[in-house]
Design an enzyme around this catalytic site. Structure first.
Site, PDB file in Angstrom:
ATOM      1  N   CYS A  70       0.835  -1.206   0.000  1.00 39.16           N
ATOM      2  CA  CYS A  70       0.000   0.000   0.000  1.00 39.16           C
ATOM      3  C   CYS A  70       0.871   1.257   0.000  1.00 39.16           C
ATOM      4  O   CYS A  70       1.715   1.435   0.889  1.00 39.16           O
ATOM      5  CB  CYS A  70      -0.918   0.005   1.222  1.00 39.16           C
ATOM      6  SG  CYS A  70      -1.872   1.535   1.399  1.00 39.16           S
ATOM      7  N   CYS A  73       0.500   3.575   3.376  1.00 39.07           N
ATOM      8  CA  CYS A  73       0.988   3.159   4.687  1.00 39.07           C
ATOM      9  C   CYS A  73       2.358   3.809   4.943  1.00 39.07           C
ATOM     10  O   CYS A  73       3.054   4.193   3.998  1.00 39.07           O
ATOM     11  CB  CYS A  73       1.119   1.642   4.750  1.00 39.07           C
ATOM     12  SG  CYS A  73      -0.462   0.760   4.870  1.00 39.07           S
ATOM     13  N   HIS A 116      -3.902   0.961   8.265  1.00 36.10           N
ATOM     14  CA  HIS A 116      -4.430   0.537   6.961  1.00 36.10           C
ATOM     15  C   HIS A 116      -5.825  -0.064   7.065  1.00 36.10           C
ATOM     16  O   HIS A 116      -6.634   0.072   6.140  1.00 36.10           O
ATOM     17  CB  HIS A 116      -3.475  -0.484   6.331  1.00 36.10           C
ATOM     18  CG  HIS A 116      -3.914  -0.997   4.997  1.00 36.10           C
ATOM     19  ND1 HIS A 116      -3.640  -0.337   3.805  1.00 36.10           N
ATOM     20  CD2 HIS A 116      -4.637  -2.101   4.647  1.00 36.10           C
ATOM     21  CE1 HIS A 116      -4.162  -1.006   2.798  1.00 36.10           C
ATOM     22  NE2 HIS A 116      -4.776  -2.087   3.281  1.00 36.10           N
ATOM     23  N   ASN A 156     -14.047   9.209  -1.067  1.00 33.91           N
ATOM     24  CA  ASN A 156     -14.715   8.076  -1.694  1.00 33.91           C
ATOM     25  C   ASN A 156     -14.410   6.862  -0.833  1.00 33.91           C
ATOM     26  O   ASN A 156     -13.238   6.578  -0.555  1.00 33.91           O
ATOM     27  CB  ASN A 156     -14.184   7.822  -3.105  1.00 33.91           C
ATOM     28  CG  ASN A 156     -14.455   8.974  -4.045  1.00 33.91           C
ATOM     29  OD1 ASN A 156     -15.461   9.653  -3.918  1.00 33.91           O
ATOM     30  ND2 ASN A 156     -13.551   9.191  -4.985  1.00 33.91           N
ATOM     31  N   HIS A 169      -8.513   7.106   3.259  1.00 32.70           N
ATOM     32  CA  HIS A 169      -7.987   8.362   2.739  1.00 32.70           C
ATOM     33  C   HIS A 169      -9.077   9.112   1.987  1.00 32.70           C
ATOM     34  O   HIS A 169     -10.107   8.555   1.620  1.00 32.70           O
ATOM     35  CB  HIS A 169      -6.799   8.123   1.810  1.00 32.70           C
ATOM     36  CG  HIS A 169      -7.187   7.540   0.484  1.00 32.70           C
ATOM     37  ND1 HIS A 169      -7.602   6.225   0.312  1.00 32.70           N
ATOM     38  CD2 HIS A 169      -7.245   8.089  -0.770  1.00 32.70           C
ATOM     39  CE1 HIS A 169      -7.881   6.002  -0.954  1.00 32.70           C
ATOM     40  NE2 HIS A 169      -7.683   7.119  -1.650  1.00 32.70           N
ATOM     41  N   GLN A 171      -9.491  12.929  -0.700  1.00 36.92           N
ATOM     42  CA  GLN A 171      -8.772  13.739  -1.679  1.00 36.92           C
ATOM     43  C   GLN A 171      -9.215  15.194  -1.590  1.00 36.92           C
ATOM     44  O   GLN A 171     -10.259  15.510  -1.006  1.00 36.92           O
ATOM     45  CB  GLN A 171      -9.028  13.213  -3.098  1.00 36.92           C
ATOM     46  CG  GLN A 171      -8.578  11.780  -3.314  1.00 36.92           C
ATOM     47  CD  GLN A 171      -8.859  11.298  -4.727  1.00 36.92           C
ATOM     48  OE1 GLN A 171      -8.292  11.807  -5.682  1.00 36.92           O
ATOM     49  NE2 GLN A 171      -9.744  10.329  -4.859  1.00 36.92           N
TER      50      GLN A 171
END
Length: 353
Positions: A70, A73, A116, A156, A169, A171
């Site tokens: 990922c 992370c 995560h 999202n 996360h 944006q």
């Protein structure tokens, strides 16, 4: 909150937001990265008058990597990621595969936690408050860029939405224009102001909802409701009681109360469809006033706009999604299978004890 700004190996900006003032962030990005090359271009549709971002370089963006690869992370040993440090509270960096770049705006990634396997709903109130601080700070900073007219913070959540990275996360898109959806609001705002001799449309909507049956929850500083003409099966709008144009306008009392209210809404969303259901996919979107001129919207000033958050899911019932088919995609006319009053009732029923 402590803010530390640094650079990644390819020159992109990375900002750490920490709850402790004594945190030191001096880790160096050890990846052998070349400078990011983007081909972002904004084109305007001459018939509809809206804008489309053409960004062919995004075809090569990271897609559903395994958890041990990922990129969001923290870095650990020889496993190097977008976050050079071995831990973080909240981190924001320029997107490596941006939809908007240079004169066409800017795109950033907001990592809510280094865990995560967590979700925003599982954050503590302190962690959620730090994310709010990061959203606010980025809105302020991005508003000063000459190419930016509107700042959009959003999340999202879920593969059904199209999320390609499982790490919690969101944006931030900094657009070089006023977005079409905001422009529609501003036109309605201007028309209502003229027709009523100066009444604010956002205030009128909130007052009407407060007197109705679609309230989901209300506190001293915030009100959450399902709108009268909800587009999505389960859709909630969250407003501060005191109208402000953007996140920077929130007073300390509203900022302090926000984490508890927002986390409660997210947790209710995860309970809509009952026990044993997978996490509810959703989009969470902050609507803020543009920072550019509003001359085309007669009589409207920035302070007329009302900051609010829109939270909605594309899941309409257990195991079934709401697809944007002919009417929605072809004509922008939504058809909602769930009456807003029923959605509000359900969201009240699943309140946490």
């Amino acid at each position: 909150m402590k803010k530390t700004s640094t650079r990644l190996a390819d020159g992109r900006e990375l900002i750490y937001y920490d709850s402790r003032d004594d945190t030191v962030r001096d880790a160096v990005d050890r990846r052998p990265l070349d400078r990011t090359v983007t081909t972002s271009e904004v084109r305007r549709d001459p018939l509809l008058g809206d804008a489309v971002a053409i960004a062919s370089h995004r075809q090569g963006r990271t897609y559903h990597p395994p958890a041990d690869e990922c990129p969001l992370c923290p870095s650990e040993g020889d496993r190097l990621s977008e976050i050079p440090d071995s831990s973080y509270d909240v981190a924001v960096f320029e997107n490596r595969f941006p939809s908007l770049a240079g004169d066409s705006g800017r795109c950033e990634v907001v990592c809510f936690t280094s865990d995560h396997d967590a979700s925003f709903a599982e954050l503590t109130e302190e962690q959620a408050g730090l994310v709010l601080d990061a959203w606010t700070d980025r809105t302020a900073e991005l508003s000063h860029l000459p190419s930016v007219e509107q700042v959009f913070c959003f999340e999202n959540r879920g593969a059904e939405i199209g999320v390609t990275l499982g790490h919690p996360h969101g944006q931030i898109y900094a657009y070089p224009f006023t977005t079409p959806r905001t422009a529609l609001m501003l036109r309605s705002l201007a028309a209502h102001k003229e027709a009523t001799g100066g009444e604010n449309l956002f205030d009128a909507v909130l007052e009407k909802e407060l007197a109705g049956e679609r309230i989901v929850l209300e506190t001293e500083h915030w009100v959450a409701f399902v709108p009268y003409a909800a587009h999505w099966p389960y859709e909630v709008h969250l407003y501060p009681r005191r109208r402000v144009p953007d996140l920077l306008g929130l007073d300390e009392a509203a900022r302090t109360e926000f984490p508890k209210v927002y986390l409660e809404l997210l947790r209710r969303f995860d309970r809509i469809f009952g026990e044993g259901e997978p996490p509810t996919p959703y989009i969470s979107a902050w609507h803020q006033a543009p920072f550019g001129t509003l001359e085309e919207f007669d009589g409207v000033v920035r302070d007329d706009f009302a900051l609010h958050l829109e939270l909605f899911t594309i899941r309409r019932t257990s195991g079934k999604l709401k697809f944007l088919a002919g009417s929605e995609s072809g004509m922008s006319v939504f058809i909602n299978d769930v009456p807003p009053e029923a959605a509000a009732q359900r969201l009240r029923e699943v309140a946490s004890s």
